[in-house]
Structures are given as structure tokens and as C-alpha cells.
Design a protein around this motif. Structure first.
Motif, PDB file in Angstrom:
ATOM      1  N   MET A   1       1.238  -1.496   0.254  1.00 38.77           N
ATOM      2  CA  MET A   1      -0.192  -0.196   0.116  1.00 38.77           C
ATOM      3  C   MET A   1       0.615   1.222   0.530  1.00 38.77           C
ATOM      4  O   MET A   1       1.857   1.467   0.368  1.00 38.77           O
ATOM      5  CB  MET A   1      -1.013   0.283   1.004  1.00 38.77           C
ATOM      6  CG  MET A   1      -1.895  -1.147   1.176  1.00 38.77           C
ATOM      7  SD  MET A   1      -2.841  -0.686   2.787  1.00 38.77           S
ATOM      8  CE  MET A   1      -4.046  -2.562   2.367  1.00 38.77           C
ATOM      9  N   GLU A   2      -0.403   2.341  -0.759  1.00 39.47           N
ATOM     10  CA  GLU A   2       0.773   3.375  -0.358  1.00 39.47           C
ATOM     11  C   GLU A   2      -0.070   4.595  -0.478  1.00 39.47           C
ATOM     12  O   GLU A   2      -1.522   4.353  -0.357  1.00 39.47           O
ATOM     13  CB  GLU A   2       2.011   3.788  -2.115  1.00 39.47           C
ATOM     14  CG  GLU A   2       2.538   3.482  -2.431  1.00 39.47           C
ATOM     15  CD  GLU A   2       2.787   3.260  -4.208  1.00 39.47           C
ATOM     16  OE1 GLU A   2       3.296   4.671  -4.403  1.00 39.47           O
ATOM     17  OE2 GLU A   2       3.206   2.375  -4.785  1.00 39.47           O
ATOM     18  N   SER A   3       0.557   5.929   0.424  1.00 37.32           N
ATOM     19  CA  SER A   3      -0.322   7.119   0.004  1.00 37.32           C
ATOM     20  C   SER A   3       0.352   7.719   0.145  1.00 37.32           C
ATOM     21  O   SER A   3       1.360   8.166   0.519  1.00 37.32           O
ATOM     22  CB  SER A   3      -0.429   6.773   2.414  1.00 37.32           C
ATOM     23  OG  SER A   3       0.682   7.361   3.118  1.00 37.32           O
ATOM     24  N   LYS A   4      -0.513   8.868   0.033  1.00 41.82           N
ATOM     25  CA  LYS A   4      -0.193  10.332  -0.639  1.00 41.82           C
ATOM     26  C   LYS A   4      -1.386  11.339  -0.860  1.00 41.82           C
ATOM     27  O   LYS A   4      -2.426  10.710  -0.810  1.00 41.82           O
ATOM     28  CB  LYS A   4       0.040  10.311  -1.870  1.00 41.82           C
ATOM     29  CG  LYS A   4       1.427  11.686  -2.627  1.00 41.82           C
ATOM     30  CD  LYS A   4       1.538  11.252  -3.814  1.00 41.82           C
ATOM     31  CE  LYS A   4       2.640  12.466  -4.396  1.00 41.82           C
ATOM     32  NZ  LYS A   4       3.353  12.150  -5.344  1.00 41.82           N
ATOM     33  N   TYR A   5      -1.392  12.428  -0.281  1.00 44.47           N
ATOM     34  CA  TYR A   5      -2.323  13.427  -0.289  1.00 44.47           C
ATOM     35  C   TYR A   5      -3.695  13.276   1.244  1.00 44.47           C
ATOM     36  O   TYR A   5      -4.759  13.203   0.675  1.00 44.47           O
ATOM     37  CB  TYR A   5      -2.595  13.781  -1.072  1.00 44.47           C
ATOM     38  CG  TYR A   5      -1.653  14.253  -2.802  1.00 44.47           C
ATOM     39  CD1 TYR A   5      -0.888  15.309  -2.572  1.00 44.47           C
ATOM     40  CD2 TYR A   5      -1.448  13.727  -3.683  1.00 44.47           C
ATOM     41  CE1 TYR A   5      -0.147  15.478  -3.500  1.00 44.47           C
ATOM     42  CE2 TYR A   5      -1.228  13.667  -4.619  1.00 44.47           C
ATOM     43  CZ  TYR A   5       0.251  14.869  -4.316  1.00 44.47           C
ATOM     44  OH  TYR A   5       1.116  15.429  -5.800  1.00 44.47           O
ATOM     45  N   GLY A   6      -3.296  12.433   1.742  1.00 44.00           N
ATOM     46  CA  GLY A   6      -5.099  12.297   2.858  1.00 44.00           C
ATOM     47  C   GLY A   6      -4.895  10.713   1.494  1.00 44.00           C
ATOM     48  O   GLY A   6      -6.165  10.154   2.502  1.00 44.00           O
ATOM     49  N   GLY A  46      -0.403   5.954 -15.966  1.00 44.64           N
ATOM     50  CA  GLY A  46       0.265   4.526 -15.562  1.00 44.64           C
ATOM     51  C   GLY A  46       0.996   4.770 -13.862  1.00 44.64           C
ATOM     52  O   GLY A  46       1.056   4.163 -13.159  1.00 44.64           O
ATOM     53  N   SER A  47       0.657   6.235 -13.586  1.00 41.58           N
ATOM     54  CA  SER A  47       1.737   6.528 -12.101  1.00 41.58           C
ATOM     55  C   SER A  47       0.891   7.635 -11.407  1.00 41.58           C
ATOM     56  O   SER A  47       1.190   7.593 -10.454  1.00 41.58           O
ATOM     57  CB  SER A  47       2.793   6.426 -12.569  1.00 41.58           C
ATOM     58  OG  SER A  47       3.339   7.670 -13.478  1.00 41.58           O
ATOM     59  N   ASN A  48       0.239   7.518 -11.917  1.00 44.82           N
ATOM     60  CA  ASN A  48      -1.137   9.769 -11.471  1.00 44.82           C
ATOM     61  C   ASN A  48      -2.024   8.814 -10.898  1.00 44.82           C
ATOM     62  O   ASN A  48      -3.266   9.786 -10.724  1.00 44.82           O
ATOM     63  CB  ASN A  48      -0.691  10.642 -12.415  1.00 44.82           C
ATOM     64  CG  ASN A  48      -1.414  10.330 -13.765  1.00 44.82           C
ATOM     65  OD1 ASN A  48      -1.533   8.979 -13.867  1.00 44.82           O
ATOM     66  ND2 ASN A  48      -2.129  11.198 -14.610  1.00 44.82           N
ATOM     67  N   HIS A  49      -1.842   8.475  -9.916  1.00 42.97           N
ATOM     68  CA  HIS A  49      -2.753   7.481  -9.588  1.00 42.97           C
ATOM     69  C   HIS A  49      -3.511   8.950  -8.315  1.00 42.97           C
ATOM     70  O   HIS A  49      -4.894   9.908  -8.690  1.00 42.97           O
ATOM     71  CB  HIS A  49      -3.161   5.820  -8.709  1.00 42.97           C
ATOM     72  CG  HIS A  49      -3.031   4.809  -9.510  1.00 42.97           C
ATOM     73  ND1 HIS A  49      -1.267   4.638  -9.637  1.00 42.97           N
ATOM     74  CD2 HIS A  49      -3.399   4.527  -9.805  1.00 42.97           C
ATOM     75  CE1 HIS A  49      -1.375   4.163 -10.641  1.00 42.97           C
ATOM     76  NE2 HIS A  49      -2.212   3.461 -10.664  1.00 42.97           N
ATOM     77  N   PHE A  50      -2.505   9.009  -7.323  1.00 45.39           N
ATOM     78  CA  PHE A  50      -2.826  10.551  -5.979  1.00 45.39           C
ATOM     79  C   PHE A  50      -2.770  11.574  -7.317  1.00 45.39           C
ATOM     80  O   PHE A  50      -3.730  12.422  -6.658  1.00 45.39           O
ATOM     81  CB  PHE A  50      -2.079  10.190  -5.902  1.00 45.39           C
ATOM     82  CG  PHE A  50      -1.403   8.981  -4.541  1.00 45.39           C
ATOM     83  CD1 PHE A  50      -2.819   8.330  -3.647  1.00 45.39           C
ATOM     84  CD2 PHE A  50      -0.538   8.563  -4.778  1.00 45.39           C
ATOM     85  CE1 PHE A  50      -2.225   7.434  -2.997  1.00 45.39           C
ATOM     86  CE2 PHE A  50      -0.402   7.239  -4.037  1.00 45.39           C
ATOM     87  CZ  PHE A  50      -0.882   6.476  -3.373  1.00 45.39           C
ATOM     88  N   GLU A  51      -2.285  11.897  -8.455  1.00 46.46           N
ATOM     89  CA  GLU A  51      -2.863  13.612  -8.809  1.00 46.46           C
ATOM     90  C   GLU A  51      -4.241  12.874  -9.671  1.00 46.46           C
ATOM     91  O   GLU A  51      -4.592  14.589  -9.426  1.00 46.46           O
ATOM     92  CB  GLU A  51      -1.624  13.816  -9.546  1.00 46.46           C
ATOM     93  CG  GLU A  51      -0.580  14.197  -9.181  1.00 46.46           C
ATOM     94  CD  GLU A  51       0.591  12.777  -8.801  1.00 46.46           C
ATOM     95  OE1 GLU A  51       1.249  12.774  -7.644  1.00 46.46           O
ATOM     96  OE2 GLU A  51       0.162  11.230  -8.940  1.00 46.46           O
ATOM     97  N   ARG A  52      -4.541  12.697  -9.653  1.00 45.11           N
ATOM     98  CA  ARG A  52      -5.950  12.236 -10.250  1.00 45.11           C
ATOM     99  C   ARG A  52      -6.831  12.366  -9.140  1.00 45.11           C
ATOM    100  O   ARG A  52      -7.521  12.987  -9.332  1.00 45.11           O
ATOM    101  CB  ARG A  52      -6.152  11.020 -11.330  1.00 45.11           C
ATOM    102  CG  ARG A  52      -5.371  10.821 -12.587  1.00 45.11           C
ATOM    103  CD  ARG A  52      -5.018  12.414 -13.294  1.00 45.11           C
ATOM    104  NE  ARG A  52      -6.176  13.120 -13.153  1.00 45.11           N
ATOM    105  CZ  ARG A  52      -6.694  14.761 -14.095  1.00 45.11           C
ATOM    106  NH1 ARG A  52      -4.774  15.101 -14.839  1.00 45.11           N
ATOM    107  NH2 ARG A  52      -7.351  14.717 -14.341  1.00 45.11           N
TER     108      ARG A  52
END
Length: 329
Positions: A1-6, A46-52
Motif C-alpha cells: 500500500m502507498e499513501s499520499k495527499y491523504g 500509469g503512475s498518477n493515481h494520487f494526482e488524478r
């Protein structure tokens, strides 16, 4: 698991294990299916899950005026899942049908001619739905798993896609967005996913249900106002339906497995009921002289907070039903 921006990002197997460990005070009756439409696959690298996910939250808060991102979860083309708003919060996803619901947004445009859902995302959509139905002990039918397309945009009434409706979750979502498409294409996949799983332990005896009448109702570790707040569970929200397992000096125990308590003064007891008519009109007051504000279908569930002359009020809303067409459990 990863976390970012809450937010928390996880794989489907991680989600299945994670959701079973979550302690959620409010009672869940439905799981919603949506597509984002925009953003779509061309916006995913492919890698911008948190940004989207962060961009969707910003839009919902700044443009729509919501307190948080609308959905509880978003599935992505690579099969990943990203968390959204707190599970204790009612979603902001289907006008008129957010009560007692969990909302999933599926990243992409799944209308005909739009994105073709990847095998990885298909597996996640089915697996998430199955895991949520398993967690909340929901029957597998079109009243527990619902599409945005089935609800009128202006009134919130359920019309199964025959009026002023969005196409969401997409006119090509698992072969279509109609009830027949759901029953033929999507529901069997969810059912198949749950086959072979160990039967869940019998649910603990629930003494009663209550609805929260305070904006925020703290959950404490003992039946006392001086007890510490529960560290693994947030405050219950206004309108949340809570399951009660025990009582002590005006305090209500809302968990069978944990010592989690709320003060009963800020709740009202409600009764769980099921609609037994094909279509049941919902009115703005207790009588046929009041305007029709919604319709409920057979087998839909509601929580009743008040009765008056053969009419029943839904929770804290000014919505009333004839008692003759309800079965109480």
C-alpha cells in the motif's frame, strides 16, 4: 500500500483484506457504481493515481462546494484502488440515493465509443463490489448494487433509466447500463467472485437501530463522557444509522467486537423496514394530499423514525410512506 495527499492506494487483494478490518459505524444498504467519464484513460499515465484523485477532490470541493471528494473509492485502469472520503460520510454521488450508501467511481469513459475497460480494472470492479457486499452482508441484487443511470437527475427518483438520466456508469459498462444488462452481465460475475468463500459468522444480535441527530457524535471507548475517544473510528455523522448492541446509563454500544459507545441523547430510535409494493410513492407529508417526492421499488430498505396515522417517516428526512406497504424486521 502507498499513501499520499491523504489517500491510500492498494491492490485488489489488499483492498479485500483492508475492508474487512474497517470499523464503520453507519449502516450500509447500497453500493453505487459510477464512471468518471472525464477524466478518462487519456488522462492516466500509469503512475498518477494520487494526482488524478487529488484533482477530482479539488474539483468537487471548489466547483461543487462539497466538503470532500464525492466518492469513497476510485478504481484505475491498472487495477489499483485509491480511497476517497471517509466511510463514515454519506457520498455525494446520486441525488436522492446517497443515504446508507458506499460510492465507487471507476476511472474512465465507459460509454459506447469511449474507453474499453482493461482486464485489470474489470477484475477490480467486480472484486471490489463483491468485497463490499461481503463486508456489509448485502444481498446480491439490483437494490443493493445500484447504477447512477437508474435515477432521475432532477428528482432523484428511481426510474431505471427511462427519464432524465445520466449514462453513468456508462452505456457500455459490462455490456450496458440497464437493469437487464446488470442482471445478465455484471451480477453473475459478482456472485461468482463470492462463491467458495467461507460463510461469514452469524451476525451478533442487534438490539435496535438509531439515527444520529447531532452534526458529529463522538465515539468513546467506554460509556462515559470522560472516556477517551475511540482511536480507530471517527465520529458518527448526522443522519448515520447505527447498530446498537448494548446500553448502559444512556450510552449505546455500536460495536459487537469493540468497546465503542455513543451518547444516546443525540440519537433517535428507528425501525428497519422493506418495501412490499411494486412501486411505493414517497410523499412530502403523512397523507395522500401531500406531493409525491420520490418512488421506492419492491425490496428496497428504509429506516423509519416516526409514525402518524398509518404513515411512516424515513429517518430525519421529510419523506413519508404508507405503512401498509412496509414489512418491518
Amino acid at each position: 500500500m502507498e499513501s499520499k495527499y491523504g489517500f491510500l492506494k492498494m491492490s485488489l487483494p489488499e483492498f479485500v483484506a483492508w475492508i474487512q478490518e474497517q470499523r464503520i459505524a453507519r449502516t450500509i444498504l447500497t453500493v453505487q457504481q459510477h464512471h468518471t467519464w472525464s477524466p478518462s484513460y487519456i488522462h492516466f499515465n500509469g503512475s498518477n493515481h494520487f494526482e488524478r484523485q487529488s484533482a477530482m477532490k479539488n474539483y468537487h470541493v471548489r466547483n461543487n462546494g462539497w466538503q470532500d471528494i464525492g466518492q469513497h473509492f476510485t478504481s484505475f485502469p491498472d487495477g489499483s484502488i485509491v480511497t476517497g472520503r471517509s466511510l463514515e460520510l454519506t457520498p455525494a454521488c446520486i441525488y436522492g440515493a446517497n443515504r446508507d450508501s458506499i460510492c465507487m467511481e471507476h476511472f474512465g469513459n465507459f460509454d459506447k465509443g469511449g474507453d474499453e475497460m482493461t482486464p485489470e480494472q474489470r477484475e477490480t470492479v467486480v472484486g471490489m463490489t463483491a468485497a463490499l457486499c461481503d463486508k456489509f452482508r448485502l444481498p446480491l441484487n439490483s437494490f443493493s448494487i445500484i447504477y447512477h443511470h437508474w435515477f432521475d437527475l432532477n428528482t432523484g427518483k428511481r426510474n431505471n433509466g427511462t427519464g432524465n438520466n445520466k449514462s453513468c456508469p456508462g452505456s457500455n459498462f459490462f455490456g450496458g447500463n440497464k437493469i437487464d444488462d446488470f442482471n445478465r452481465n455484471f451480477l453473475p460475475l459478482v456472485s461468482q467472485k463470492l462463491q467458495g468463500r467461507p460463510a461469514p459468522a452469524p451476525p451478533a444480535a442487534i438490539q435496535k437501530y438509531v439515527v444520529v441527530t447531532a452534526n458529529l457524535l463522538n465515539v468513546r471507548e467506554a460509556p462515559s463522557g470522560s472516556a477517551p475517544k475511540a482511536s480507530d473510528r471517527g465520529a458518527a455523522q448526522l443522519g448515520s444509522i447505527l447498530r446498537i448492541y448494548d446500553e448502559s446509563n444512556g450510552w449505546l454500544k455500536i460495536s459487537n467486537s469493540q468497546s465503542h459507545w455513543v451518547y444516546g441523547q443525540y440519537t433517535i430510535e428507528v425501525k428497519r423496514a422493506t418495501v412490499n409494493a411494486n412501486v411505493l410513492r414517497v410523499r412530502s407529508g403523512p397523507g395522500t394530499n401531500f406531493s409525491i417526492v420520490d418512488n421506492l421499488m419492491e425490496s428496497e430498505e428504509v429506516f423509519i423514525s416516526e409514525e402518524e396515522n398509518g404513515w411512516c417517516k424515513i429517518s430525519l428526512e421529510e419523506k413519508w410512506l404508507s405503512k401498509n406497504y412496509l414489512n418491518f424486521s
